[in-house]
Structures are given as structure tokens and as C-alpha cells.
Enzyme design. Sequence first.
Site, PDB file in Angstrom:
ATOM      1  N   ASN A  17       0.806  -1.223   0.000  1.00  0.00           N
ATOM      2  CA  ASN A  17       0.000   0.000   0.000  1.00  0.00           C
ATOM      3  C   ASN A  17       0.840   1.275   0.000  1.00  0.00           C
ATOM      4  O   ASN A  17       0.329   2.352   0.285  1.00  0.00           O
ATOM      5  CB  ASN A  17      -0.971   0.008   1.179  1.00  0.00           C
ATOM      6  CG  ASN A  17      -0.261   0.016   2.522  1.00  0.00           C
ATOM      7  OD1 ASN A  17       0.972  -0.012   2.589  1.00  0.00           O
ATOM      8  ND2 ASN A  17      -1.027   0.039   3.602  1.00  0.00           N
ATOM      9  N   ARG A 156       2.232   7.182  12.063  1.00  0.00           N
ATOM     10  CA  ARG A 156       1.569   6.709  13.280  1.00  0.00           C
ATOM     11  C   ARG A 156       1.194   7.908  14.137  1.00  0.00           C
ATOM     12  O   ARG A 156       1.983   8.840  14.307  1.00  0.00           O
ATOM     13  CB  ARG A 156       2.479   5.764  14.078  1.00  0.00           C
ATOM     14  CG  ARG A 156       2.693   4.398  13.430  1.00  0.00           C
ATOM     15  CD  ARG A 156       1.404   3.574  13.428  1.00  0.00           C
ATOM     16  NE  ARG A 156       1.583   2.259  12.830  1.00  0.00           N
ATOM     17  CZ  ARG A 156       1.340   1.949  11.570  1.00  0.00           C
ATOM     18  NH1 ARG A 156       0.939   2.923  10.740  1.00  0.00           N
ATOM     19  NH2 ARG A 156       1.506   0.727  11.118  1.00  0.00           N
ATOM     20  N   GLN A 185      -6.460   4.664  18.423  1.00  0.00           N
ATOM     21  CA  GLN A 185      -7.348   4.344  17.315  1.00  0.00           C
ATOM     22  C   GLN A 185      -8.242   3.172  17.700  1.00  0.00           C
ATOM     23  O   GLN A 185      -7.737   2.221  18.298  1.00  0.00           O
ATOM     24  CB  GLN A 185      -6.537   3.969  16.057  1.00  0.00           C
ATOM     25  CG  GLN A 185      -5.901   5.132  15.361  1.00  0.00           C
ATOM     26  CD  GLN A 185      -5.318   4.786  13.986  1.00  0.00           C
ATOM     27  OE1 GLN A 185      -4.716   5.630  13.352  1.00  0.00           O
ATOM     28  NE2 GLN A 185      -5.493   3.570  13.518  1.00  0.00           N
ATOM     29  N   HIS A 209      -7.715   7.058   9.036  1.00  0.00           N
ATOM     30  CA  HIS A 209      -6.746   6.032   8.660  1.00  0.00           C
ATOM     31  C   HIS A 209      -7.192   5.242   7.421  1.00  0.00           C
ATOM     32  O   HIS A 209      -7.318   4.019   7.448  1.00  0.00           O
ATOM     33  CB  HIS A 209      -6.468   5.070   9.821  1.00  0.00           C
ATOM     34  CG  HIS A 209      -5.103   4.436   9.719  1.00  0.00           C
ATOM     35  ND1 HIS A 209      -4.522   3.748  10.750  1.00  0.00           N
ATOM     36  CD2 HIS A 209      -4.209   4.382   8.693  1.00  0.00           C
ATOM     37  CE1 HIS A 209      -3.329   3.300  10.387  1.00  0.00           C
ATOM     38  NE2 HIS A 209      -3.112   3.683   9.132  1.00  0.00           N
TER      39      HIS A 209
END
Length: 262
Positions: A17, A156, A185, A209
Amino acid sequence: TAANERKIDVLEVTGSNVTSVAEHAVMTILNLVRNFVPAHEQIVKGDWDVAAVAKDSYDLEGKTVATIGAGRIGYRILERLKPFDPKELLYFDYQALSKAREEKVQARRIKDLKEIVGMADVITINAPLHEGTFGLFNKDLFSHVKKGAWIVNTARGAIVDTEALVEALESGQIRGYGGDVWYPQPAPKDHPWRYMVNKYGAGNAMTPHISGTSLDAQARYALGVKNILDNYFSGKEEYRPQDIIVKDGKYATKSYGDDKKT
């Protein structure tokens, strides 16, 4: 650490990704620099006030952009930013890029973190989270950031101190922040990053995200997981070297810090 102690192999589909995340980072940079979010919100509300948006809208051309981390994602961001004709592309990393890769994007390495954040109009964070980067962007580091800079974080959330960021945005030390990652998260409804704004009521380009989960990326990492499982169940264990994080109780990558404490 637990996987090391129990000698459990840990693998990922490395690179599946990275293009998706790099594209998202560039999109977010443009959203912030061009002040896109308030302009869109005007239209949704039925308003029309060009001056209200234009007073905090800029061009990316001629700006200095720095990446904190120049690995698979950070370097791809530099590649995608080069055509925008920035004033300069900078990078901060524990190791230098090859001369060929530096020349391809005409990027310059800055070895001092406080120096590089003080030079950049745009900062993009592309570093792994480990003991050395947890809370890296704290109140002290924000004080060294070039006043009015934009920051994008697709790495992050915990690399950035929550309250220090809110203070930096609201005080005008930074002009905008676009984070695709949170700490914790999922982010609770009262997380201050949901609502923080700059003096113009803008400068917030947060997303939940999604940068690495485009449908194209999902297809790539689904195939990668299948290949890893096929290798495991066949007993061959002929994994791609770049996919191995932990093998036989030992780290196989430096991406999680030299101290190996993730």
C-alpha cells in the site's frame, strides 16, 4: 518482543500500500496548502465567500518540503512532489539515500531534526513508531518548526503529542495539520484532533486512517497474504525477504528501531 520470545514468525505484505499512502499524503498536502476543506465546506453550506478562503490559500510551487523518513513511502512522496517545482526537497533519515536516488528527486539530506523542521514549509512524517519516535513531535520540537508550516502525518499517530499539536495549531505555530493516523485508534468522539482549527477556523485535514486501504491496495495485500499463507502451509516458507519482520526469534528489519523495542 512477544513474538521474538516465542519464536513466532511475523510477516507483512511489504509495499502493498505504499503507493496508496504516498498519494494520500500528497493529496493532504495540497488540501492544506490550498485551503481546500473550508472552500468545500462553504459550498456544502450554500455559502460563497472567496476571500475567506483565499486569505489562507497558497501554491505548493516554491515551497520547501521535508520528509521525516525517506523509506518506501517517504521517497515516493518526494517523487510525486518533484513535478510541483518546490523550492527544495529535504529528508531526514538514519541513513542516506543513494546518490542516484537523491539526484532523481533532487533531495538533500539534513541530519539534524530541529534544523530540518525549521527549514520546511511543509513537513510530511513517514517514520515507523518505536521507542525513539514515540512523542517525537512534542512541545519542544514544535517550537523549532518553521512558523506557519503545514504538517502531514500518514505514519503513526503516537509520533505526535496530542496536546502539543493542538496548542501549535491554535497558537499559529503551525498553519495546518493533516493526519490519517491517531492515538488511540479508533479515535474517541471527543479526541481534540477532530475539532482543532487555526485562527481562521481551518487547517484541519484529518481522516480516519484510510490512506492505505484503497481498493487497489486491498487487492495487493490480499494477494500477498495468500502467498504468505501458501508458503507457510506448504512448508516451504520461501517468503520474500522484505516481508519478514521477525524470524526464528530475531528481528529481520531495522524499521522498528535499533533498540528493537517497538
